[in-house]
Design a protein around this motif. Structure first.
Motif, PDB file in Angstrom:
ATOM      1  N   ARG A 167       0.854  -1.185   0.000  1.00 61.80           N
ATOM      2  CA  ARG A 167       0.000   0.000   0.000  1.00 61.80           C
ATOM      3  C   ARG A 167       0.895   1.242   0.000  1.00 61.80           C
ATOM      4  O   ARG A 167       1.252   1.770   1.061  1.00 61.80           O
ATOM      5  CB  ARG A 167      -0.909   0.001   1.225  1.00 61.80           C
ATOM      6  CG  ARG A 167      -1.881  -1.174   1.276  1.00 61.80           C
ATOM      7  CD  ARG A 167      -2.841  -1.062   2.450  1.00 61.80           C
ATOM      8  NE  ARG A 167      -3.707  -2.210   2.557  1.00 61.80           N
ATOM      9  CZ  ARG A 167      -4.808  -2.403   1.827  1.00 61.80           C
ATOM     10  NH1 ARG A 167      -5.165  -1.508   0.930  1.00 61.80           N
ATOM     11  NH2 ARG A 167      -5.558  -3.473   1.992  1.00 61.80           N
ATOM     12  N   PRO A 168       1.282   1.724  -1.178  1.00 60.60           N
ATOM     13  CA  PRO A 168       2.217   2.851  -1.266  1.00 60.60           C
ATOM     14  C   PRO A 168       1.760   4.114  -0.536  1.00 60.60           C
ATOM     15  O   PRO A 168       2.598   4.906  -0.095  1.00 60.60           O
ATOM     16  CB  PRO A 168       2.329   3.090  -2.783  1.00 60.60           C
ATOM     17  CG  PRO A 168       2.002   1.768  -3.391  1.00 60.60           C
ATOM     18  CD  PRO A 168       0.945   1.180  -2.510  1.00 60.60           C
ATOM     19  N   ALA A 169       0.443   4.323  -0.404  1.00 62.06           N
ATOM     20  CA  ALA A 169      -0.044   5.524   0.281  1.00 62.06           C
ATOM     21  C   ALA A 169       0.289   5.509   1.767  1.00 62.06           C
ATOM     22  O   ALA A 169       0.251   6.545   2.430  1.00 62.06           O
ATOM     23  CB  ALA A 169      -1.555   5.673   0.081  1.00 62.06           C
ATOM     24  N   ASN A 170       0.632   4.330   2.297  1.00 59.81           N
ATOM     25  CA  ASN A 170       0.946   4.204   3.725  1.00 59.81           C
ATOM     26  C   ASN A 170       2.429   4.356   4.010  1.00 59.81           C
ATOM     27  O   ASN A 170       2.890   4.033   5.119  1.00 59.81           O
ATOM     28  CB  ASN A 170       0.466   2.851   4.259  1.00 59.81           C
ATOM     29  CG  ASN A 170      -1.048   2.742   4.284  1.00 59.81           C
ATOM     30  OD1 ASN A 170      -1.745   3.685   3.946  1.00 59.81           O
ATOM     31  ND2 ASN A 170      -1.554   1.589   4.673  1.00 59.81           N
ATOM     32  N   GLU A 171       3.190   4.838   3.042  1.00 60.70           N
ATOM     33  CA  GLU A 171       4.630   5.019   3.223  1.00 60.70           C
ATOM     34  C   GLU A 171       4.901   5.936   4.419  1.00 60.70           C
ATOM     35  O   GLU A 171       4.274   6.980   4.573  1.00 60.70           O
ATOM     36  CB  GLU A 171       5.252   5.616   1.958  1.00 60.70           C
ATOM     37  CG  GLU A 171       6.759   5.771   2.012  1.00 60.70           C
ATOM     38  CD  GLU A 171       7.466   4.465   2.309  1.00 60.70           C
ATOM     39  OE1 GLU A 171       7.926   4.299   3.455  1.00 60.70           O
ATOM     40  OE2 GLU A 171       7.526   3.615   1.402  1.00 60.70           O
ATOM     41  N   ASN A 172       5.827   5.529   5.278  1.00 60.77           N
ATOM     42  CA  ASN A 172       6.133   6.307   6.479  1.00 60.77           C
ATOM     43  C   ASN A 172       7.613   6.638   6.618  1.00 60.77           C
ATOM     44  O   ASN A 172       8.059   7.090   7.670  1.00 60.77           O
ATOM     45  CB  ASN A 172       5.666   5.559   7.739  1.00 60.77           C
ATOM     46  CG  ASN A 172       6.349   4.201   7.903  1.00 60.77           C
ATOM     47  OD1 ASN A 172       6.973   3.691   6.973  1.00 60.77           O
ATOM     48  ND2 ASN A 172       6.218   3.615   9.086  1.00 60.77           N
ATOM     49  N   CYS A 173       8.378   6.385   5.530  1.00 68.67           N
ATOM     50  CA  CYS A 173       9.813   6.627   5.615  1.00 68.67           C
ATOM     51  C   CYS A 173      10.384   6.828   4.215  1.00 68.67           C
ATOM     52  O   CYS A 173      10.015   6.115   3.285  1.00 68.67           O
ATOM     53  CB  CYS A 173      10.499   5.436   6.307  1.00 68.67           C
ATOM     54  SG  CYS A 173      12.295   5.559   6.408  1.00 68.67           S
TER      55      CYS A 173
END
Length: 319
Positions: A167-173
């Motif tokens: 889920r690319p929208a959930n990238e956190n870093c």
């Protein structure tokens, strides 16, 4: 798959002539051989001999200590009815051999490079991070990366291939190495939890809520492609891209050229009802997330996933 037609005859030796090599071998239980159906890991005699040749060319030979532990499950299929001692690196050699269309020298070169990379990147330690003797720093780093549910393994397709959800929208870093270590952890979990004859995985990428600002830096994207193509060859069955927004076309134009043609052919865009029907034909709906037309609505729990056995996907214990 028979590679005989594409393997140079000078590269083929009988299995007997190579049986005295110093490669670490495993005695395969008779029952395991009888229970192993013909499969991706059931090579012909010439293919098996070529695998031994690949292993004999690995230098230094102690790189073979980096063979993935989960490859042991394929030794029964590789053994066949008359071959009860199989080098532990044979499944990995077969994957590289097939990725290189039977070129023994190139397969040995690529496999040695992957084994060296596994040692330098600490792949074994990454895979064991949540075990009883896991490295605390790696464990904390992977836990943070995984906390948003940007990548995890959930369910299997109808043939037993693990499903890696992204889920690319959930990238956190945006940092490259922490991202890559989390990617490698996820790929190792997917490989360990495969139950299919070919040991491959399916990727489902959900681009819901994705915006260009969520895009990873190009260095991260190129590093990701390098790891997938060079260090996990013959592991991808299909990749389904769901909910891609219109602006993704521009992003794909940039990323597409970095993918080799074989990988590109395995990627499918899931668009509309027809797209969801295509993906639904490969999966049981209750194991597939709604983004791809499934009914698995239980919310992802990072802690549960990370503390589960490596051979389990998320939800295996509660399904």
């Amino acid at each position: 798959t028979d590679l005989s037609s594409s393997i140079n005859s000078s590269s083929i030796h009988s299995s007997e002539s190579l049986s005295s090599t110093d490669q670490p071998s495993v005695s395969v239980d008779r029952a395991q051989v009888d229970a192993s159906p013909l499969s991706y890991y059931s090579p012909s005699i010439p293919d098996y001999a070529a695998c031994l040749r690949v292993l004999s060319e690995i230098r230094p030979s102690d790189l073979l200590d980096q063979i993935p532990e989960h490859d042991a499950r394929y030794l029964g299929a590789m053994a066949g009815p008359d071959r009860l001692t199989v080098p532990s690196g044979a499944p990995m050699a077969l994957r590289h051999l097939r990725a290189e269309a039977g070129d023994v020298s190139e397969a040995a070169h690529k496999m040695a490079a992957s084994l060296r990379w596994r040692r330098e990147f600490r792949v074994g330690e990454i895979g064991r991070a949540f075990g009883p003797d896991g490295d605390a720093e790696l464990r904390a780093e992977i836990a943070f990366q995984n906390s948003t549910g940007k990548m995890y393994v959930r369910g299997r397709d109808r043939d037993g291939r693990a499903i890696l959800v992204m889920r690319p929208a959930n990238e956190n870093c945006t940092e490259e190495l922490p991202n890559m270590r989390h990617l490698v952890y996820s790929l190792e979990r997917a490989a360990a939890s495969c139950r299919s004859h070919d040991g491959k995985m399916v990727i489902v990428m959900d681009f819901a809520r994705w915006r260009l600002r969520n895009s990873s830096p190009m260095a991260v994207i190129r590093h990701t492609i390098n790891i997938l193509q060079n260090h996990f060859p013959e592991r991808l069955h299909r990749a389904f891209l769901c909910n891609t927004p219109t602006l993704f076309r521009g992003f794909w134009t940039v990323v597409g050229p970095f993918l080799d043609p074989v990988t590109k052919r395995k990627i499918a865009f899931v668009v509309g009802a027809a797209g969801k029907k295509t993906i639904a034909d490969s999966f049981e709906k209750d194991l597939l997330e709604p983004c791809a037309g499934g009914t698995a609505t239980r919310k992802f729990d990072s802690g549960e996933f990370l503390l589960g056995a490596n051979e389990n996907t998320f939800g295996d214990d509660t399904a």
